[in-house]
Design a protein around this motif. Structure first.
Motif, PDB file in Angstrom:
ATOM      1  N   THR A  29       0.842  -0.962  -0.576  1.00 53.05           N
ATOM      2  CA  THR A  29      -0.408  -0.326   0.023  1.00 53.05           C
ATOM      3  C   THR A  29       0.486   1.296   0.233  1.00 53.05           C
ATOM      4  OG1 THR A  29       0.196  -0.270   2.687  1.00 53.05           O
ATOM      5  CG2 THR A  29      -1.707  -1.480   1.339  1.00 53.05           C
ATOM      6  N   GLN A  30       1.987   1.382   0.315  1.00 54.85           N
ATOM      7  CA  GLN A  30       3.313   1.873   0.585  1.00 54.85           C
ATOM      8  C   GLN A  30       3.791   2.859  -0.959  1.00 54.85           C
ATOM      9  OE1 GLN A  30       5.589   2.118   3.583  1.00 54.85           O
ATOM     10  NE2 GLN A  30       3.943   1.661   5.184  1.00 54.85           N
ATOM     11  N   ALA A  31       4.086   3.606  -1.277  1.00 55.15           N
ATOM     12  CA  ALA A  31       4.218   4.131  -2.446  1.00 55.15           C
ATOM     13  C   ALA A  31       6.351   3.617  -2.397  1.00 55.15           C
ATOM     14  CB  ALA A  31       4.772   5.552  -3.143  1.00 55.15           C
ATOM     15  N   ARG A  32       7.243   3.528  -3.329  1.00 53.90           N
ATOM     16  CA  ARG A  32       8.487   2.988  -3.739  1.00 53.90           C
ATOM     17  C   ARG A  32       8.726   4.459  -2.957  1.00 53.90           C
ATOM     18  NH1 ARG A  32       9.969   1.818  -8.710  1.00 53.90           N
ATOM     19  NH2 ARG A  32      10.111  -0.290  -7.481  1.00 53.90           N
ATOM     20  N   ASP A  33       9.452   4.303  -1.614  1.00 55.11           N
ATOM     21  CA  ASP A  33      10.299   5.214  -0.933  1.00 55.11           C
ATOM     22  C   ASP A  33      11.806   5.061  -0.782  1.00 55.11           C
ATOM     23  OD1 ASP A  33      10.999   8.225   0.168  1.00 55.11           O
ATOM     24  OD2 ASP A  33       9.721   7.643   1.261  1.00 55.11           O
ATOM     25  N   ASP A  34      12.752   4.569  -1.183  1.00 57.09           N
ATOM     26  CA  ASP A  34      14.277   4.877  -0.541  1.00 57.09           C
ATOM     27  C   ASP A  34      14.800   5.437  -0.028  1.00 57.09           C
ATOM     28  OD1 ASP A  34      13.927   2.389  -2.690  1.00 57.09           O
ATOM     29  OD2 ASP A  34      15.294   2.929  -4.030  1.00 57.09           O
ATOM     30  N   GLY A  85       2.666 -19.501 -18.273  1.00 55.27           N
ATOM     31  CA  GLY A  85       1.548 -18.063 -18.177  1.00 55.27           C
ATOM     32  C   GLY A  85       2.456 -16.858 -17.607  1.00 55.27           C
ATOM     33  N   PHE A  86       2.106 -16.126 -17.636  1.00 51.92           N
ATOM     34  CA  PHE A  86       2.522 -14.587 -17.617  1.00 51.92           C
ATOM     35  C   PHE A  86       2.223 -13.610 -16.506  1.00 51.92           C
ATOM     36  CE2 PHE A  86       4.665 -15.851 -22.464  1.00 51.92           C
ATOM     37  CZ  PHE A  86       5.563 -15.625 -22.366  1.00 51.92           C
ATOM     38  N   GLY A  87       2.954 -13.949 -16.025  1.00 53.06           N
ATOM     39  CA  GLY A  87       2.009 -12.611 -14.167  1.00 53.06           C
ATOM     40  C   GLY A  87       2.527 -11.183 -13.760  1.00 53.06           C
ATOM     41  N   GLY A  88       3.020 -11.209 -13.346  1.00 55.93           N
ATOM     42  CA  GLY A  88       4.033  -9.456 -13.058  1.00 55.93           C
ATOM     43  C   GLY A  88       4.839  -9.619 -12.040  1.00 55.93           C
ATOM     44  N   PHE A  89       5.293  -8.982 -11.067  1.00 54.53           N
ATOM     45  CA  PHE A  89       5.323  -8.760  -9.961  1.00 54.53           C
ATOM     46  C   PHE A  89       6.041  -7.392  -9.642  1.00 54.53           C
ATOM     47  CE2 PHE A  89       9.919  -7.033 -11.408  1.00 54.53           C
ATOM     48  CZ  PHE A  89      10.771  -6.805 -10.775  1.00 54.53           C
ATOM     49  N   SER A  90       5.485  -6.653  -8.267  1.00 53.80           N
ATOM     50  CA  SER A  90       5.932  -5.027  -8.116  1.00 53.80           C
ATOM     51  C   SER A  90       6.566  -5.166  -6.295  1.00 53.80           C
ATOM     52  CB  SER A  90       4.331  -4.729  -8.257  1.00 53.80           C
ATOM     53  OG  SER A  90       3.164  -5.028  -7.344  1.00 53.80           O
ATOM     54  N   PHE A  91       6.500  -3.732  -5.991  1.00 48.44           N
ATOM     55  CA  PHE A  91       6.918  -3.163  -4.987  1.00 48.44           C
ATOM     56  C   PHE A  91       6.299  -1.780  -4.816  1.00 48.44           C
ATOM     57  CE2 PHE A  91       9.832  -6.352  -6.403  1.00 48.44           C
ATOM     58  CZ  PHE A  91      10.073  -7.148  -4.894  1.00 48.44           C
TER      59      PHE A  91
END
Length: 206
Positions: free
Chosen positions: A85-90, A128-134
């Motif tokens: 639920t959080q945006a990427r923020d290094d 099967g192709f999917g996706g990964f996300s952060f």
């Protein structure tokens, strides 16, 4: 004939997908990078992964690659990714990097990208192709299958790497790479991380 054409088409798609992920898919450099190369610098190394084992493999490989290029890696032991639920923020890693005397934060987000199932008997194929996300993002998928006997399922992994300046928090360089399907997870992750570090060297990050 229709069955043959379908199998041939799907196999071609699989082959193209595998070839396309053998190099860095995309990268970006900040104009500031030309004035702040990290030659011989100490860097905080962060690996974000959905599973602890993936994070540990990432830390070991990334640290080893950076050492061979003259950098001094400081490993962050926590490999949990930020909440979805959080945006990427290094910038969350900057205080720790400053405390360690690091000049940059080197973050690698590693995770599964797709599932690939190959028929061991050669009579068909299922992909099967999917996706990964952060952070905040969406994913899409595509599934193609042909009835077959026994299949061997593999997972394709991908990594998104970011290098940020500790002094001002600005992003210096970022790249993304995927890995061809393989039954050996460690081999996949280590290969894609090596490609990313090689690309960083070509981009004069260090």
């Amino acid at each position: 004939m229709n069955r043959f054409l379908l199998i041939t088409t799907v196999a071609s798609v699989a082959g193209l997908a595998a070839c396309a992920t053998r190099t860095v898919d995309a990268q970006w450099s900040s104009p500031q990078l030309a004035n702040t190369p990290l030659q011989g610098a100490k860097v905080l190394v962060v690996c974000e992964a959905p599973e602890e084992v993936l994070g540990r493999i990432c830390l070991d490989k990334l640290a080893a690659e950076l050492r061979t290029r003259g950098l001094t890696p400081v490993l962050r032991p926590d490999t949990a990714p930020p909440p979805a639920t959080q945006a990427r923020d290094d910038s969350r890693y900057l205080p720790e990097a400053r405390a360690a005397g690091a000049r940059a934060v080197w973050v690698a987000s590693v995770g599964p990208e797709a599932n690939y199932a190959s028929n061991s008997s050669g009579s068909g194929l299922s992909i099967g192709f999917g996706g990964f996300s952060f952070g905040r993002s969406t994913s899409v998928g595509l599934g193609v299958s042909v009835p077959v006997g026994g299949t061997t399922a593999n997972t394709v992994y991908a990594a998104d790497t970011r290098v940020s300046d500790v002094g001002n928090g600005l992003l210096l360089w970022t790249a993304r790479s995927g890995s061809p399907p393989s039954g050996d997870t460690r081999v996949q992750i280590e290969a894609l991380l090596q490609r990313l570090v090689d690309a960083a060297g070509s981009a004069k990050v260090f």
